[in-house]
Design an enzyme around this catalytic site. Structure first.
Site, PDB file in Angstrom:
ATOM      1  N   GLU A   1       2.253   5.820   7.280  1.00 43.59           N
ATOM      2  CA  GLU A   1       1.937   4.403   7.883  1.00 43.59           C
ATOM      3  C   GLU A   1       2.589   3.418   6.995  1.00 43.59           C
ATOM      4  O   GLU A   1       1.834   2.568   6.489  1.00 43.59           O
ATOM      5  CB  GLU A   1       0.352   4.289   7.884  1.00 43.59           C
ATOM      6  CG  GLU A   1      -0.476   4.766   6.615  1.00 43.59           C
ATOM      7  CD  GLU A   1      -1.994   4.510   6.457  1.00 43.59           C
ATOM      8  OE1 GLU A   1      -2.175   3.302   7.058  1.00 43.59           O
ATOM      9  OE2 GLU A   1      -2.451   5.355   6.415  1.00 43.59           O
TER      10      GLU A   1
ATOM     11  N   HIS B   1       0.936  -1.211   0.189  1.00 45.29           N
ATOM     12  CA  HIS B   1       0.189  -0.110   0.177  1.00 45.29           C
ATOM     13  C   HIS B   1       0.918   1.265  -0.053  1.00 45.29           C
ATOM     14  O   HIS B   1       1.989   1.131   0.111  1.00 45.29           O
ATOM     15  CB  HIS B   1      -0.800   0.112   1.297  1.00 45.29           C
ATOM     16  CG  HIS B   1      -0.324   0.007   2.494  1.00 45.29           C
ATOM     17  ND1 HIS B   1       0.358   1.026   3.307  1.00 45.29           N
ATOM     18  CD2 HIS B   1      -0.231  -1.226   3.301  1.00 45.29           C
ATOM     19  CE1 HIS B   1       0.728   0.607   4.371  1.00 45.29           C
ATOM     20  NE2 HIS B   1       0.523  -0.749   4.491  1.00 45.29           N
TER      21      HIS B   1
ATOM     22  N   TYR C   1       4.438  -6.929   5.502  1.00 46.20           N
ATOM     23  CA  TYR C   1       3.531  -8.080   5.743  1.00 46.20           C
ATOM     24  C   TYR C   1       3.951  -9.371   5.321  1.00 46.20           C
ATOM     25  O   TYR C   1       4.536  -9.226   4.072  1.00 46.20           O
ATOM     26  CB  TYR C   1       2.084  -7.667   5.334  1.00 46.20           C
ATOM     27  CG  TYR C   1       1.749  -6.193   5.460  1.00 46.20           C
ATOM     28  CD1 TYR C   1       0.990  -5.992   6.909  1.00 46.20           C
ATOM     29  CD2 TYR C   1       2.133  -4.955   4.804  1.00 46.20           C
ATOM     30  CE1 TYR C   1       0.699  -4.713   7.159  1.00 46.20           C
ATOM     31  CE2 TYR C   1       1.602  -3.981   4.993  1.00 46.20           C
ATOM     32  CZ  TYR C   1       0.990  -3.676   6.224  1.00 46.20           C
ATOM     33  OH  TYR C   1       0.711  -2.412   6.685  1.00 46.20           O
TER      34      TYR C   1
HETATM   35  N1  GLY Z   1      -7.311   2.937   9.451  1.00 51.68           N
HETATM   36  C1  GLY Z   1      -7.382   2.988   7.804  1.00 51.68           C
HETATM   37  C2  GLY Z   1      -6.070   3.496   7.448  1.00 51.68           C
HETATM   38  O1  GLY Z   1      -5.167   3.401   8.020  1.00 51.68           O
HETATM   39  O2  GLY Z   1      -5.833   3.819   6.325  1.00 51.68           O
HETATM   40 MN    MN Z   2      -4.392   5.397   7.701  1.00 53.30          MN
HETATM   41 MN    MN Z   3      -4.930   3.240  10.006  1.00 51.43          MN
END
Ligand code: GLY
Ligand code: MN
Ligand code: MN
Length: 441
Positions: A386, A352, A390
Site C-alpha cells: 500500500e 508510512h 500525500y
Molecule cells: N486500513 C488500515 C491500513 O491500511 O493499514
Molecule cells: Mn493496510
Molecule cells: Mn487500508
C-alpha cells in the site's frame, strides 16, 4: 457469528493440537475472551471476539475462558462459558451454554463461567508451565495470579503449583501468520465483498455528495453479504485524502478532487484491506494522473517483490525506489536517485511503510524480523501492499497544482509457492479501468 462448519471444527481441533504439541506435557494454556466494552451507560460497543480466542475456539461469545491441557486424560480442551438462562437470553440474545460448547464447538468439557474461580486452580495443579496472554487485561492477570497463589498456599500438603509463565502469543502468533487453505478461502471471500464495495463507491460517487454517503454505500455492500467492517472506513476527498487515519467522513466531495477510500470487511473474522483513489467526477486531471501513475508503478514494483525467498523489506525498498524516481520525474524531488533514497527525501510525500501482515487482525500478528534480520516470505503468509503519495497544501516544497492530492493504492497479497496471488485483483486499479467503470454507470 455462525457456528463453525464441520471442516472449520476440524481445523480448530488441529490448531489446538498443534499448539498443545508445542506446549508439551506438564503445561496449561489459559485464554480469556475479549472483554465487553461499555459505550455509554447501558449501551455496549459491538462485541468482537479476540482474534487469538477466535483462532483457537471459533467461539464468538463474551465471558468465556478456553483452557488447553495437553495429555489430560479426561479431556484436553475445556471451555468455560455462560450458562443457558432463559431470562437473560430473552434480553441479550442466545447462548451456546455448556451443551453447545461441547456439541457445536468441539470442547471436551464445558463449565459455567461463574464456576471459573472454583475449578481452575484444580486444573492448574501439577502443571509446571502456564501459557497465557499476560498484560492485555490486568484484571484477568490478577485473577490468574490469585489462582496460582491459592495453590502456593497448599505446598505443605504436597501440591505443586506452576512455576513457569510463558507468553502464549509467542507460539500462537507464529501459527496465525501461516494461513491454511480454509483461512485463505475466507480471506478471498472478504476480498471479493470488499472489491464489490469499492466498485459500488466508484459507481455512485458524484460531486456534491457527502463522504458519509459513500461510507454508507460501502457498509451496505458489506452487510448485505453478512460481513462487518474490519476497521473504520476512511473516505477522504481532496485534502482529507492526505490525512492517513481520516475518520470524520463528513465533508462534501468536490468536482475536480480525488477521493481516497480505505475500507475492508471481515468474513468469519478474516479481514480484507483495500485502498482505492479515484476522481470524484470520473476523470483524472493530468497532474492527478501523473501522480497516480507514479504510485501505481511503485505498487506494482512492490507486489512483484512478494515471493518466497525475498524478505519483508523488499517490497518497501522497491516502492521507495519507484516513488523517488517518479517524484524526480515530476519535479517534486531534485537530486540523484540513490542519494535521495539514502537520505529518505521521499518521506515528506510518503511517510508510512508499504504494508503489514493481514489475517484475523487487519494489522495481523507475526514477527517482521527474526532476531535482527527481516523475515523471509513463505507460502501461506498474507500481507498488504500500500504505497502512497500525500501532498497537503501545507507541503513546503510542492508547487500549487499538486496541493491537496492524497493517493494510496492498497491490495491484499498472498505468498504462494511460486510467487504471489493478489486476492484483491478484481478491484479496478488502472486509470483506464477506473475511468471506464465510472463512465459506464
Ligand atoms: N486500513 C488500515 C491500513 O491500511 O493499514
Ligand atoms: Mn493496510
Ligand atoms: Mn487500508
Amino acid at each position: 457469528m455462525t457456528k463453525p462448519s464441520k471442516p472449520q471444527l476440524k481445523a480448530l481441533r488441529q490448531r489446538r493440537r498443534q499448539l498443545m504439541r508445542q506446549m508439551g506435557r506438564g503445561s496449561i494454556a489459559i485464554l480469556a475472551a475479549q472483554k465487553v466494552c461499555t459505550r455509554n451507560r447501558d449501551v455496549e460497543h459491538p462485541y468482537r471476539q479476540s482474534s487469538d480466542f477466535l483462532y483457537l475456539t471459533g467461539f464468538a461469545e463474551p465471558e468465556a475462558v478456553a483452557v488447553l491441557i495437553p495429555g489430560r486424560p479426561q479431556g484436553e480442551y475445556i471451555l468455560f462459558c455462560r450458562a443457558r438462562d432463559a431470562e437473560k437470553e430473552t434480553w441479550h440474545g442466545r447462548r451456546a451454554g455448556q451443551r453447545g460448547a461441547v456439541e457445536d464447538y468441539g470442547a471436551d468439557d464445558s463449565f459455567p463461567i461463574d464456576d471459573l474461580d472454583e475449578i481452575l486452580p484444580g486444573l492448574m495443579e501439577e502443571r509446571q508451565r502456564v501459557y497465557a496472554c499476560l498484560g492485555l487485561d490486568t484484571g484477568f492477570d490478577q485473577r490468574l495470579m490469585g489462582w496460582v497463589n491459592q495453590l502456593r498456599e497448599k505446598i505443605r500438603i504436597g501440591v505443586h503449583p506452576p512455576h513457569e509463565f510463558v507468553s502464549l502469543e509467542y507460539l500462537l502468533h507464529e501459527m496465525r501468520l501461516m494461513k491454511s487453505d480454509l483461512e485463505i478461502e475466507l480471506m478471498r471471500q472478504a476480498a471479493q465483498i470488499t472489491t464489490q464495495a469499492h466498485i459500488r463507491a466508484m459507481q455512485v460517487c458524484q460531486p456534491g455528495m457527502l463522504e458519509y454517503a459513500i461510507e454508507a454505500e460501502l457498509l451496505h455492500e458489506f452487510r448485505r453479504h453478512g460481513a462487518h467492517p474490519a476497521y473504520p472506513s476512511i473516505v477522504g476527498g481532496g485534502a482529507n485524502g492526505c490525512i492517513l487515519h481520516y475518520h470524520e467522513n463528513d465533508a462534501e466531495l468536490r468536482d475536480g478532487d480525488l477521493l481516497l477510500i480505505d475500507a475492508g470487511c471481515e468474513v468469519a473474522g478474516y479481514a480484507s484491506d483495500i485502498t482505492r483513489t479515484f476522481p470524484v467526477n470520473g476523470r483524472f486531471s493530468s497532474v492527478q494522473r501523473d501522480l497516480y501513475e507514479c504510485v501505481l508503478s511503485a505498487q506494482e514494483a512492490a507486489i512483484a517483490q512478494v515471493k518466497p525467498g525475498n524478505h519483508w523489506d523488499d517490497p518497501h525498498t522497491a516502492a521507495v525506489r519507484a516513488l523517488t524516481k517518479g517524484l524526480i520525474e515530476l519535479g517534486l524531488l531534485k537530486g540523484r536517485l540513490n542519494n535521495l533514497i539514502k537520505r529518505g527525501a521521499y518521506r515528506s510525500y510518503y511517510m508510512h511503510r508499504t504494508g503489514h501482515w493481514l489475517g484475523l487482525d487487519v494489522h495481523d500478528v507475526g514477527d517482521y524480523k527474526i532476531e535482527d534480520q527481516w523475515r523471509v516470505f513463505e507460502p501461506g503468509m498474507v500481507l498488504t501492499v500500500e504505497p502512497g503519495i500525500y501532498i497537503p497544501a501545507s507541503h513546503k516544497d510542492a508547487p500549487k497544482p499538486f496541493h491537496n492530492i492524497g493517493i494510496r493504492i492498497e491490495d491484499d497479497v498472498r505468498v504462494t509457492a511460486s510467487g504471489h496471488e493478489v486476492l484483491t485483483a478484481g478491484c479496478p486499479k488502472t486509470v483506464s479501468e477506473i475511468e471506464a467503470l465510472i463512465y459506464s454507470r
